[in-house]
Write a protein that holds these residues in place. Structure first.
Motif, mmCIF file in Angstrom:
data_model
loop_
_atom_site.group_PDB
_atom_site.id
_atom_site.type_symbol
_atom_site.label_atom_id
_atom_site.label_comp_id
_atom_site.label_asym_id
_atom_site.label_seq_id
_atom_site.Cartn_x
_atom_site.Cartn_y
_atom_site.Cartn_z
ATOM 1 N N ARG A 99 31.952 26.652 27.319
ATOM 2 C CA ARG A 99 32.043 25.698 28.311
ATOM 3 C C ARG A 99 33.656 25.752 28.908
ATOM 4 N N VAL A 100 33.924 27.211 29.232
ATOM 5 C CA VAL A 100 35.159 27.468 30.123
ATOM 6 C C VAL A 100 34.880 27.110 31.303
ATOM 7 N N PRO A 101 36.400 26.172 31.823
ATOM 8 C CA PRO A 101 36.231 25.851 33.696
ATOM 9 C C PRO A 101 35.756 27.215 34.054
ATOM 10 N N VAL A 102 34.427 26.352 35.266
ATOM 11 C CA VAL A 102 34.097 27.693 35.925
ATOM 12 C C VAL A 102 34.825 27.902 37.215
ATOM 13 N N TRP A 103 35.524 27.037 38.229
ATOM 14 C CA TRP A 103 37.004 27.959 38.242
ATOM 15 C C TRP A 103 37.326 29.242 37.580
ATOM 16 N N GLN A 104 37.906 28.633 36.601
ATOM 17 C CA GLN A 104 38.383 29.348 35.359
ATOM 18 C C GLN A 104 37.732 31.047 36.017
ATOM 19 N N PHE A 105 36.360 31.038 35.136
ATOM 20 C CA PHE A 105 35.596 32.295 35.095
ATOM 21 C C PHE A 105 35.583 32.584 36.376
ATOM 22 N N LEU A 106 35.245 31.627 37.516
ATOM 23 C CA LEU A 106 35.158 32.268 38.654
ATOM 24 C C LEU A 106 36.585 33.644 38.766
ATOM 25 N N ILE A 107 37.288 33.148 38.918
ATOM 26 C CA ILE A 107 38.878 33.495 39.163
ATOM 27 C C ILE A 107 38.918 34.812 38.853
ATOM 28 N N LEU A 108 38.787 35.027 36.989
ATOM 29 C CA LEU A 108 38.972 35.924 36.470
ATOM 30 C C LEU A 108 37.947 36.999 36.307
ATOM 31 N N VAL A 109 36.646 36.735 36.749
ATOM 32 C CA VAL A 109 35.825 37.725 36.494
ATOM 33 C C VAL A 109 35.622 38.516 37.988
ATOM 34 N N THR A 110 36.241 37.529 38.463
ATOM 35 C CA THR A 110 36.189 38.066 40.438
ATOM 36 C C THR A 110 37.245 38.675 40.597
ATOM 37 N N ILE A 111 37.815 39.200 40.137
ATOM 38 C CA ILE A 111 39.240 39.789 39.792
ATOM 39 C C ILE A 111 39.298 41.349 38.793
ATOM 40 N N ALA A 112 38.447 40.601 38.295
ATOM 41 C CA ALA A 112 38.270 42.069 36.728
ATOM 42 C C ALA A 112 36.811 42.808 37.931
ATOM 43 N N LYS A 113 35.620 42.118 38.461
ATOM 44 C CA LYS A 113 34.634 42.846 38.943
ATOM 45 C C LYS A 113 34.743 43.779 40.167
ATOM 46 N N THR A 114 36.041 43.160 40.763
ATOM 47 C CA THR A 114 36.479 43.454 42.358
ATOM 48 C C THR A 114 37.119 44.956 42.368
ATOM 49 N N LEU A 115 38.015 45.011 41.543
ATOM 50 C CA LEU A 115 38.826 45.426 40.574
ATOM 51 C C LEU A 115 38.547 47.376 39.843
ATOM 52 N N ARG A 116 37.190 46.678 39.697
ATOM 53 C CA ARG A 116 36.757 47.858 38.819
ATOM 54 C C ARG A 116 35.828 48.508 40.013
ATOM 55 N N TYR A 117 35.109 48.136 41.342
ATOM 56 C CA TYR A 117 34.377 48.784 41.994
ATOM 57 C C TYR A 117 35.518 49.224 43.045
ATOM 58 N N CYS A 118 36.705 48.364 43.060
ATOM 59 C CA CYS A 118 37.948 49.223 44.297
ATOM 60 C C CYS A 118 38.121 50.354 43.308
ATOM 61 N N ALA A 119 38.148 50.420 41.910
ATOM 62 C CA ALA A 119 38.596 51.842 41.234
ATOM 63 C C ALA A 119 37.783 52.874 41.283
ATOM 64 N N VAL A 120 35.973 52.884 41.173
ATOM 65 C CA VAL A 120 34.612 53.421 41.252
ATOM 66 C C VAL A 120 34.857 53.612 42.851
ATOM 67 N N ALA A 121 35.304 53.345 43.816
ATOM 68 C CA ALA A 121 35.455 53.422 45.280
ATOM 69 C C ALA A 121 36.270 55.108 44.970
ATOM 70 N N TYR A 122 37.446 54.365 44.766
ATOM 71 C CA TYR A 122 38.823 55.472 44.576
ATOM 72 C C TYR A 122 38.391 56.357 43.898
ATOM 73 N N ALA A 123 38.224 56.665 42.748
ATOM 74 C CA ALA A 123 37.226 58.174 42.025
ATOM 75 C C ALA A 123 36.600 58.591 42.930
ATOM 76 N N GLY A 124 35.563 57.673 43.684
ATOM 77 C CA GLY A 124 34.140 58.342 44.513
ATOM 78 C C GLY A 124 34.800 58.979 45.634
ATOM 79 N N VAL A 125 36.473 58.196 46.189
ATOM 80 C CA VAL A 125 36.430 59.086 47.372
ATOM 81 C C VAL A 125 37.190 60.422 46.950
ATOM 82 N N ALA A 126 37.745 60.372 46.022
ATOM 83 C CA ALA A 126 38.840 61.082 45.494
ATOM 84 C C ALA A 126 38.134 62.367 44.975
ATOM 85 N N VAL A 127 37.025 62.458 44.569
ATOM 86 C CA VAL A 127 36.266 63.289 44.441
ATOM 87 C C VAL A 127 34.923 64.322 45.007
ATOM 88 N N MET A 128 35.186 62.846 46.041
ATOM 89 C CA MET A 128 34.321 63.408 47.484
ATOM 90 C C MET A 128 35.123 64.771 48.510
#
Length: 141
Positions: free
Chosen positions: A111-140
């Motif tokens: 029962r982690v507070p929803v607001w904490q959960f949303l902030i941390l997971v949003t940061i993690a997921k967005t940074l992951r897709y930023c890294a995938v985009a960066y790597a994809g653009v670099a390769v292409m």
């Protein structure tokens, strides 16, 4: 538009207990010429919402820990809870990694507070897709 809906669905499913990889869809759309920023936004929103489903499942299933069919035995549950408590909510910054769904589900169970959960997971997921985009653009390029 259908391509973005497909990316959203892939990212959503990848963050639930359903085994799926959204990076392939993401990179295919990036290679097809879709803008990286838009793809990051769509994939991140889908992935965070999928994590919300996993969090809600953890929260809902927490009351059934004593049932025989519960997926984790008491020893495993104690070990997972101890691990989560040791590292705290910061473990959610690794929610993008393999095994991250377990951390997301444990956040629901504990029962982690929803607001904490949303902030941390949003940061993690967005940074992951930023890294995938960066790597994809670099390769292409």
């Amino acid at each position: 538009m259908i391509a973005l809906v497909g990316l959203f669905a892939a990212a959503f499913l990848a963050a639930t207990p359903v085994p799926f990889q959204s990076e392939v869809v993401f990179l295919a759309l990036l290679a097809a010429g879709w803008g990286a920023v838009g793809l990051v936004i769509v994939a991140s929103v889908g992935n965070v919402l999928g994590s919300c489903v996993t969090y809600a499942l953890g929260r809902a299933l927490a009351g059934f820990q004593d049932h025989r069919w519960f997926p984790l035995k008491p020893v495993q549950m104690d070990r997972a809870s101890g691990w989560f408590r040791r590292w705290g909510v910061w473990v959610l910054l690794l929610s993008w990694a393999p095994g991250g769904d377990l951390a997301v589900a444990m956040a629901g169970v504990l029962r982690v507070p929803v607001w904490q959960f949303l902030i941390l997971v949003t940061i993690a997921k967005t940074l992951r897709y930023c890294a995938v985009a960066y790597a994809g653009v670099a390769v292409m390029v």
